[in-house]
Write a protein that holds these residues in place. Sequence first.
Motif, PDB file in Angstrom:
ATOM      1  N   LEU A 238       0.827  -1.207   0.000  1.00 32.40           N
ATOM      2  CA  LEU A 238       0.000   0.000   0.000  1.00 32.40           C
ATOM      3  C   LEU A 238       0.861   1.257   0.000  1.00 32.40           C
ATOM      4  N   ASP A 239       1.963   1.230   0.731  1.00 33.07           N
ATOM      5  CA  ASP A 239       2.876   2.377   0.725  1.00 33.07           C
ATOM      6  C   ASP A 239       3.426   2.614  -0.677  1.00 33.07           C
ATOM      7  N   ALA A 240       3.677   1.540  -1.416  1.00 31.38           N
ATOM      8  CA  ALA A 240       4.155   1.685  -2.793  1.00 31.38           C
ATOM      9  C   ALA A 240       3.090   2.337  -3.663  1.00 31.38           C
ATOM     10  N   PHE A 241       1.851   1.875  -3.546  1.00 33.39           N
ATOM     11  CA  PHE A 241       0.783   2.470  -4.339  1.00 33.39           C
ATOM     12  C   PHE A 241       0.551   3.934  -3.965  1.00 33.39           C
ATOM     13  N   LYS A 242       0.771   4.285  -2.719  1.00 36.20           N
ATOM     14  CA  LYS A 242       0.560   5.662  -2.270  1.00 36.20           C
ATOM     15  C   LYS A 242       1.588   6.627  -2.851  1.00 36.20           C
ATOM     16  N   THR A 243       2.679   6.110  -3.441  1.00 34.13           N
ATOM     17  CA  THR A 243       3.647   7.006  -4.081  1.00 34.13           C
ATOM     18  C   THR A 243       3.110   7.573  -5.387  1.00 34.13           C
ATOM     19  N   SER A 244       2.031   7.002  -5.891  1.00 36.48           N
ATOM     20  CA  SER A 244       1.375   7.558  -7.077  1.00 36.48           C
ATOM     21  C   SER A 244       0.223   8.450  -6.641  1.00 36.48           C
ATOM     22  N   SER A 245       0.237   9.695  -7.099  1.00 32.26           N
ATOM     23  CA  SER A 245      -0.863  10.608  -6.776  1.00 32.26           C
ATOM     24  C   SER A 245      -2.099  10.294  -7.586  1.00 32.26           C
ATOM     25  N   ARG A 246      -1.970   9.379  -8.555  1.00 26.14           N
ATOM     26  CA  ARG A 246      -3.081   9.071  -9.440  1.00 26.14           C
ATOM     27  C   ARG A 246      -3.608   7.658  -9.243  1.00 26.14           C
ATOM     28  N   ILE A 247      -3.351   7.109  -8.073  1.00 25.16           N
ATOM     29  CA  ILE A 247      -4.022   5.893  -7.624  1.00 25.16           C
ATOM     30  C   ILE A 247      -4.822   6.266  -6.388  1.00 25.16           C
ATOM     31  N   LYS A 248      -6.116   6.056  -6.430  1.00 24.56           N
ATOM     32  CA  LYS A 248      -6.968   6.377  -5.286  1.00 24.56           C
ATOM     33  C   LYS A 248      -7.369   5.076  -4.603  1.00 24.56           C
ATOM     34  N   LEU A 249      -6.951   4.915  -3.362  1.00 18.36           N
ATOM     35  CA  LEU A 249      -7.314   3.729  -2.597  1.00 18.36           C
ATOM     36  C   LEU A 249      -8.728   3.894  -2.073  1.00 18.36           C
ATOM     37  N   ILE A 250      -9.571   2.904  -2.324  1.00 23.59           N
ATOM     38  CA  ILE A 250     -10.967   2.951  -1.901  1.00 23.59           C
ATOM     39  C   ILE A 250     -11.278   1.742  -1.028  1.00 23.59           C
ATOM     40  N   GLN A 251     -12.411   1.816  -0.319  1.00 19.44           N
ATOM     41  CA  GLN A 251     -12.782   0.776   0.642  1.00 19.44           C
ATOM     42  C   GLN A 251     -14.071   0.088   0.204  1.00 19.44           C
ATOM     43  N   TYR A 252     -13.993  -1.205   0.008  1.00 21.71           N
ATOM     44  CA  TYR A 252     -15.172  -2.003  -0.318  1.00 21.71           C
ATOM     45  C   TYR A 252     -16.203  -1.904   0.805  1.00 21.71           C
ATOM     46  N   ASP A 253     -15.726  -1.928   2.056  1.00 22.78           N
ATOM     47  CA  ASP A 253     -16.649  -1.955   3.192  1.00 22.78           C
ATOM     48  C   ASP A 253     -17.251  -0.584   3.508  1.00 22.78           C
ATOM     49  N   GLN A 254     -16.953   0.422   2.684  1.00 24.56           N
ATOM     50  CA  GLN A 254     -17.613   1.726   2.814  1.00 24.56           C
ATOM     51  C   GLN A 254     -18.713   1.904   1.759  1.00 24.56           C
ATOM     52  N   GLY A 255     -19.144   0.796   1.174  1.00 27.56           N
ATOM     53  CA  GLY A 255     -20.225   0.839   0.203  1.00 27.56           C
ATOM     54  C   GLY A 255     -19.777   0.965  -1.240  1.00 27.56           C
ATOM     55  N   LEU A 256     -18.445   1.028  -1.471  1.00 27.01           N
ATOM     56  CA  LEU A 256     -17.924   1.115  -2.833  1.00 27.01           C
ATOM     57  C   LEU A 256     -17.711  -0.304  -3.352  1.00 27.01           C
ATOM     58  N   VAL A 257     -18.831  -0.944  -3.673  1.00 26.34           N
ATOM     59  CA  VAL A 257     -18.815  -2.383  -3.953  1.00 26.34           C
ATOM     60  C   VAL A 257     -18.922  -2.697  -5.448  1.00 26.34           C
ATOM     61  N   SER A 258     -18.950  -1.658  -6.301  1.00 21.99           N
ATOM     62  CA  SER A 258     -19.205  -1.871  -7.721  1.00 21.99           C
ATOM     63  C   SER A 258     -18.807  -0.631  -8.497  1.00 21.99           C
TER      64      SER A 258
END
Length: 337
Positions: A238-258
Amino acid sequence: MKNIAVIGYGVIGKRVADAINLQEDLNLAGVCDVISDWRLQNAVRKEYDIYAATAEAEDEMNASGISVKGNLQDLLEKVDLVVDCTPKAISALNVPHYKKKGVKFIVQGGDKHETTGHSFSAENNYESALNLDATRVVSCNTTSILRTLTALKRADLLDYARGTLLRRATDPWESHLGGIMNTMVPERDIPSHQGPDAKSVDPDLDVITSAVKVPETLSHMHYWNVKLKKQASKEEVLDAFKTSSRIKLIQYDQGLVSNNTIKEMFLDMGRPWGDMYEVALWEDMLKVQGDELFYAYVVDNQAIVIPETIDAIRALTGIETDGAKSIAKTNESLGIH
């Protein structure tokens, strides 16, 4: 301040034009097309200068009450660079005009790498595009592949990657014209073209893709299995992905299921057209088992290449030699945080 033309005011072209208009160091000199319907009428409403690609198109524009500033050749006389957003069959006819005029140009991912000899992804190879005469901004899916794999590569985690792409059937506004229903259509060739396309930007990538066309129009979805160079924790990945400003980490368990719920989130954020410039990658779905990594994400094929195109303009014109600075400027203008 560089003068930029947009040729083709369709799904990508209208977004590129608006993005250029937001930049402090770029001037939208005009848009050029053959259409005179509601799409170009919206460009008129935005007070963009309109140019006709053909004499027949100019007659139709005049008949529709559109004030035409000139033709394609007139526009090429006024600009430092052209962003060609036309279909590949049309851009192939346009490129000789750009070369004859000595105007720098950018084409889209549908064109072949050989058209320009250089393919572009901002976080991967910005510096190699500096002051070139032409580049190709790779496709939406290839852009997402390069962003994610480059982030892993920067962290010295990437060994090889294997991905399956679920591709939307058509653009939403054209779904009444075609697409598929009640079926899925696998691409016959493995690898599908996106893996080799990514290697046109970074030949060192060991990546193989397969693709399936599915009956929906909102976005693409990718599933990836990556062999890591070493055992790593989820936090390291995750730290590696966070080095890109154009990757947005999202949470399935926050209702972003699709993909539709993700699209709704970006609409609620106030993005034009609900555009998602980032790769939306599920943080809580991501799994690491030993030296294997599994993750999934969603790609907005109408929007992801827009920031890349703005950065490509800066690289080719040389007005910003530092890729990180260009990315930061573009992100700020488009609301990518």
